[in-house]
Design an enzyme around this catalytic site. Sequence first.
Site, PDB file in Angstrom:
ATOM      1  N   GLU A   1      -1.185 -17.042  -9.157  1.00  0.00           N
ATOM      2  CA  GLU A   1      -0.439 -16.327 -10.138  1.00  0.00           C
ATOM      3  C   GLU A   1       0.986 -16.523  -9.955  1.00  0.00           C
ATOM      4  O   GLU A   1       1.878 -16.108 -10.615  1.00  0.00           O
ATOM      5  CB  GLU A   1      -0.700 -14.755  -9.847  1.00  0.00           C
ATOM      6  CG  GLU A   1      -2.225 -14.519 -10.296  1.00  0.00           C
ATOM      7  CD  GLU A   1      -2.462 -13.100 -10.169  1.00  0.00           C
ATOM      8  OE1 GLU A   1      -1.710 -12.244  -9.903  1.00  0.00           O
ATOM      9  OE2 GLU A   1      -3.597 -12.686 -10.524  1.00  0.00           O
TER      10      GLU A   1
ATOM     11  N   CYS B   1      -6.616  -5.807  -7.214  1.00  0.00           N
ATOM     12  CA  CYS B   1      -6.447  -5.240  -6.022  1.00  0.00           C
ATOM     13  C   CYS B   1      -5.938  -6.532  -4.929  1.00  0.00           C
ATOM     14  O   CYS B   1      -5.410  -6.149  -3.839  1.00  0.00           O
ATOM     15  CB  CYS B   1      -7.809  -4.838  -5.168  1.00  0.00           C
ATOM     16  SG  CYS B   1      -9.145  -6.038  -5.179  1.00  0.00           S
ATOM     17  N   HIS B   2      -5.928  -7.658  -5.234  1.00  0.00           N
ATOM     18  CA  HIS B   2      -5.310  -8.745  -4.400  1.00  0.00           C
ATOM     19  C   HIS B   2      -3.917  -8.764  -4.372  1.00  0.00           C
ATOM     20  O   HIS B   2      -3.230  -9.437  -3.835  1.00  0.00           O
ATOM     21  CB  HIS B   2      -5.878 -10.315  -4.832  1.00  0.00           C
ATOM     22  CG  HIS B   2      -5.544 -10.520  -6.370  1.00  0.00           C
ATOM     23  ND1 HIS B   2      -6.278 -10.084  -7.561  1.00  0.00           N
ATOM     24  CD2 HIS B   2      -4.614 -11.129  -6.924  1.00  0.00           C
ATOM     25  CE1 HIS B   2      -5.820 -10.418  -8.647  1.00  0.00           C
ATOM     26  NE2 HIS B   2      -4.811 -11.301  -8.407  1.00  0.00           N
TER      27      HIS B   2
ATOM     28  N   TYR C   1       0.902  -1.023   0.131  1.00  0.00           N
ATOM     29  CA  TYR C   1       0.078   0.170   0.054  1.00  0.00           C
ATOM     30  C   TYR C   1       0.835   1.296   0.070  1.00  0.00           C
ATOM     31  O   TYR C   1       0.520   2.275  -0.638  1.00  0.00           O
ATOM     32  CB  TYR C   1      -1.008   0.051   1.270  1.00  0.00           C
ATOM     33  CG  TYR C   1      -1.994  -1.020   1.275  1.00  0.00           C
ATOM     34  CD1 TYR C   1      -3.021  -0.819   0.462  1.00  0.00           C
ATOM     35  CD2 TYR C   1      -1.908  -2.205   1.688  1.00  0.00           C
ATOM     36  CE1 TYR C   1      -4.327  -1.814   0.362  1.00  0.00           C
ATOM     37  CE2 TYR C   1      -2.977  -3.152   1.877  1.00  0.00           C
ATOM     38  CZ  TYR C   1      -4.118  -2.905   1.029  1.00  0.00           C
ATOM     39  OH  TYR C   1      -5.015  -3.832   0.985  1.00  0.00           O
TER      40      TYR C   1
ATOM     41  N   ASN D   1     -12.693  -1.488  -4.621  1.00  0.00           N
ATOM     42  CA  ASN D   1     -12.693  -1.801  -5.979  1.00  0.00           C
ATOM     43  C   ASN D   1     -13.633  -2.752  -6.287  1.00  0.00           C
ATOM     44  O   ASN D   1     -13.934  -4.020  -5.826  1.00  0.00           O
ATOM     45  CB  ASN D   1     -11.258  -2.778  -6.227  1.00  0.00           C
ATOM     46  CG  ASN D   1     -11.118  -3.489  -7.686  1.00  0.00           C
ATOM     47  OD1 ASN D   1     -11.880  -3.157  -8.368  1.00  0.00           O
ATOM     48  ND2 ASN D   1     -10.323  -4.395  -7.568  1.00  0.00           N
TER      49      ASN D   1
END
Length: 157
Positions: A148, A121-122, A90, A113
């Site tokens: 991912e 946003c993850h 952040y 979001n």
Amino acid sequence: MESCIIKSPLGFTKIIGDAAGVVSITVLNSEEKPTDIIPLELEDCVIQLNEYFEGKRKQFSVNLNPKGTNFQKRVWKALEQIPFGKTISYLELSKQLGDVKAIRAVANANGKNPIWIIIPCHRVIGSDGSLTGYAGGLHRKKWLLEHESPNKQQSLF
């Protein structure tokens, strides 16, 4: 406005949008009946999300039309720049947006979001590497980041 519900590895997912683009993608915390006929305006989004979950897609090319304040939209645009398989804190995101003091506002916009996964946003984590807050639940955030990750965890059992 059209909508549909699909089944994903993380639960039932509701997609809302029209010819101008996808307005919302949310994971539901209840079982729903998947939509039998996907509206034409949402077909491409459904195909791309399924490809993502199958491990065949790393980038999306869906038209997006999220509703929010100018600041929120600016944060969401910045989120779209975080590459697949990467994370950012952040604090780093606030610095990229030009105001390190806006970290709380950035985190708040991140939490609002409306377009799950496609606006990633993850991929935003705490400065210490912790999996902080996620509207869809931390178990889903963990799954998405592992999905991912270029370094897949091996199980010993």
